[in-house]
Structure formats: C-alpha cells, structure tokens
Design an enzyme around this catalytic site. Structure first.
Site, PDB file in Angstrom:
ATOM      1  N   HIS A  55       0.844  -1.207   0.000  1.00 47.29           N
ATOM      2  CA  HIS A  55       0.000   0.000   0.000  1.00 47.29           C
ATOM      3  C   HIS A  55       0.873   1.248   0.000  1.00 47.29           C
ATOM      4  O   HIS A  55       0.637   2.200  -0.738  1.00 47.29           O
ATOM      5  CB  HIS A  55      -0.853   0.062   1.275  1.00 47.29           C
ATOM      6  CG  HIS A  55      -1.906  -0.983   1.408  1.00 47.29           C
ATOM      7  ND1 HIS A  55      -2.036  -1.768   2.532  1.00 47.29           N
ATOM      8  CD2 HIS A  55      -2.906  -1.350   0.568  1.00 47.29           C
ATOM      9  CE1 HIS A  55      -3.082  -2.570   2.388  1.00 47.29           C
ATOM     10  NE2 HIS A  55      -3.622  -2.348   1.198  1.00 47.29           N
TER      11      HIS A  55
ATOM     12  N   LYS B  93     -17.516  -6.011   8.576  1.00 52.19           N
ATOM     13  CA  LYS B  93     -16.223  -6.695   8.780  1.00 52.19           C
ATOM     14  C   LYS B  93     -15.625  -6.249  10.102  1.00 52.19           C
ATOM     15  O   LYS B  93     -15.452  -5.038  10.324  1.00 52.19           O
ATOM     16  CB  LYS B  93     -15.246  -6.292   7.675  1.00 52.19           C
ATOM     17  CG  LYS B  93     -15.116  -7.264   6.539  1.00 52.19           C
ATOM     18  CD  LYS B  93     -13.802  -6.988   5.827  1.00 52.19           C
ATOM     19  CE  LYS B  93     -13.823  -7.315   4.362  1.00 52.19           C
ATOM     20  NZ  LYS B  93     -12.662  -6.772   3.642  1.00 52.19           N
TER      21      LYS B  93
ATOM     22  N   ARG C 211      -1.842  -5.932  -8.266  1.00 61.46           N
ATOM     23  CA  ARG C 211      -0.775  -6.878  -7.931  1.00 61.46           C
ATOM     24  C   ARG C 211      -0.590  -7.932  -9.014  1.00 61.46           C
ATOM     25  O   ARG C 211       0.516  -8.307  -9.355  1.00 61.46           O
ATOM     26  CB  ARG C 211      -1.102  -7.591  -6.608  1.00 61.46           C
ATOM     27  CG  ARG C 211      -0.942  -6.699  -5.409  1.00 61.46           C
ATOM     28  CD  ARG C 211      -1.525  -7.334  -4.190  1.00 61.46           C
ATOM     29  NE  ARG C 211      -2.961  -7.523  -4.346  1.00 61.46           N
ATOM     30  CZ  ARG C 211      -3.786  -7.845  -3.366  1.00 61.46           C
ATOM     31  NH1 ARG C 211      -3.308  -8.065  -2.153  1.00 61.46           N
ATOM     32  NH2 ARG C 211      -5.071  -7.976  -3.585  1.00 61.46           N
TER      33      ARG C 211
ATOM     34  N   SER D 123      -3.077  -7.420   3.298  1.00 61.09           N
ATOM     35  CA  SER D 123      -3.262  -7.216   4.738  1.00 61.09           C
ATOM     36  C   SER D 123      -3.721  -8.505   5.410  1.00 61.09           C
ATOM     37  O   SER D 123      -3.293  -8.820   6.524  1.00 61.09           O
ATOM     38  CB  SER D 123      -4.311  -6.133   4.998  1.00 61.09           C
ATOM     39  OG  SER D 123      -3.888  -4.902   4.469  1.00 61.09           O
TER      40      SER D 123
END
Ligand code: PNS
Length: 193
Positions: A46, A70, A119, A156
């Site tokens: 990030h 979440k 990514r 993460s």
C-alpha cells in the site's frame, strides 16, 4: 462520517477541500487523487502505491473505507494513526475514514481520480468492475499502478494471518505497523498458548 487529520501540520491550510488553488499560482487547481482501502493494516505494498501517487498528484487522500460488516484487527482510529505516521514524510498526504460510497467521498472533496495498485491478473477482474461502476456512477476515473513485484503476493489479510501464527512480517509492513502488530498479537499471559 469522516474522522482523521491531515498528515503534517504545515499543510493543513493548503489541503482543505474548499481551498482549490495553490499558494504560488492562485489560478491553478490542486490535482487530487484518492487511495482507498481497508488498510487493516497498511502494508509496504500500500505504502509503495501511496508514495508513487504522492509524486503524481498535489494532494493524495488516503481514505480508510469503513465496512461495518467486517470486524477488523485494528480499529479505524488505529489504522488512521498508523497510516499518518507512515506517510508523514511525503508532506502531501491526508488520511481520514469514510462510511459510504467511494464516489460520494470523491464528490464531496472534488477528487477526480482513484489510484489503486494492481498486484496480479487475479486483481484485475474485480478492480475493473469497481472502476467501471464508479465511473458510471459519477464519472470518477480509476488509475492503476502496477505493484512493485516485490509486493505482488502481499495483502493485509496474509500479514494478519502470518503475524497471528508468530511468522516474521517485519519485511512486509512499515516499522510502526510491525510494532503495533506485535502489541496486538502478543500472547496473553496465562493463556497456555
Ligand atoms: O482494501 P480493500 O478492502 O480491498 O478496499 C476495497 C474498497 C474499500 C476500496 C472498496 O470496497 C470500496 O470502495 N468500498 C466503499 C464502498 C463503495 O463505494 N462500494 C462500491 C464499489 S464499486
């Protein structure tokens, strides 16, 4: 709802959304972009994207998007504090949270561009869907920056999992995050684990 502060007190006056002009050239609008995400926690991947965006734009807004369904490892306030500490050196990065649609965040702050890291090909399908939806909703553009290959596997959620099992993530996250993870995940005395 938003919370958060501008990283670095010197920039505060310049970065408020209603101040649309640069101090030196009063006519020139500031070029703004947002790097959105959950950032639970911010990783080196990030940070690499935020750093690169901060060279391309006058102001980069890091938006910690709140997803109430979440339950995160870090609270929203902890995530903001960590991102502020890790991005303070860039001088043109502001950090805040937002509960709502990303396009509304952009509209309220006059932000025409979303910057995201890509990514791998596996990221592309969903990222393209979101980019097209956001563009259709409000005209905001999404710009993809290819992730540094060193971080192409990094997320993460993997950092949280590896750290929870005692794995070394010191090369994957900024130092303040590494310290914070150690504090969160330290085995409780007397737990027998
Ligand atoms: O770090 P993440 O969890 O991959 O980030 C995803 C995020 C927060 C950028 C995305 O879920 C988002 O934009 N959420 C805000 C709500 C929204 O605008 N949803 C519609 C997306 S088209």
């Amino acid at each position: 709802m938003t919370t958060g502060r501008t990283a670095g007190s010197r920039q505060t006056a310049d970065l408020t959304p209603d101040r649309k002009t640069d101090r030196k050239t009063e006519e020139k609008p500031l070029r703004r972009a947002v790097c959105p995400g959950s950032f639970d926690p911010i990783t080196n991947g990030h940070l690499d994207i935020v750093a690169r965006a901060s060279k391309l734009y006058d102001v980069v807004h890091v938006a910690v998007m709140i997803n109430k369904s979440k339950r995160g490892l870090f609270t929203i306030e902890e995530r903001i504090a960590l991102i502020e500490e890790c991005t303070a050196e860039y001088g043109n990065v502001t950090v805040e949270s937002f509960h709502g649609l990303l396009v509304d965040y952009c509209k309220q702050r006059d932000i025409p561009a979303i910057v995201k890291g890509l990514r791998a090909v596996s990221d592309f399908d969903y990222e393209q869907q979101m980019a097209q939806m956001n563009n259709g909703l409000s005209g905001v553009e999404t710009l993809f920056i290819p992730t540094n290959p060193v971080y192409s596997f990094l997320s993460s959620s993997l950092v949280r999992e590896v750290a929870a099992w005692g794995g070394d993530v010191s090369h994957l996250v900024p130092e303040p995050v590494h310290r914070a993870l150690a504090g969160k995940l330290r085995p409780q005395e007397g737990s027998g684990n």
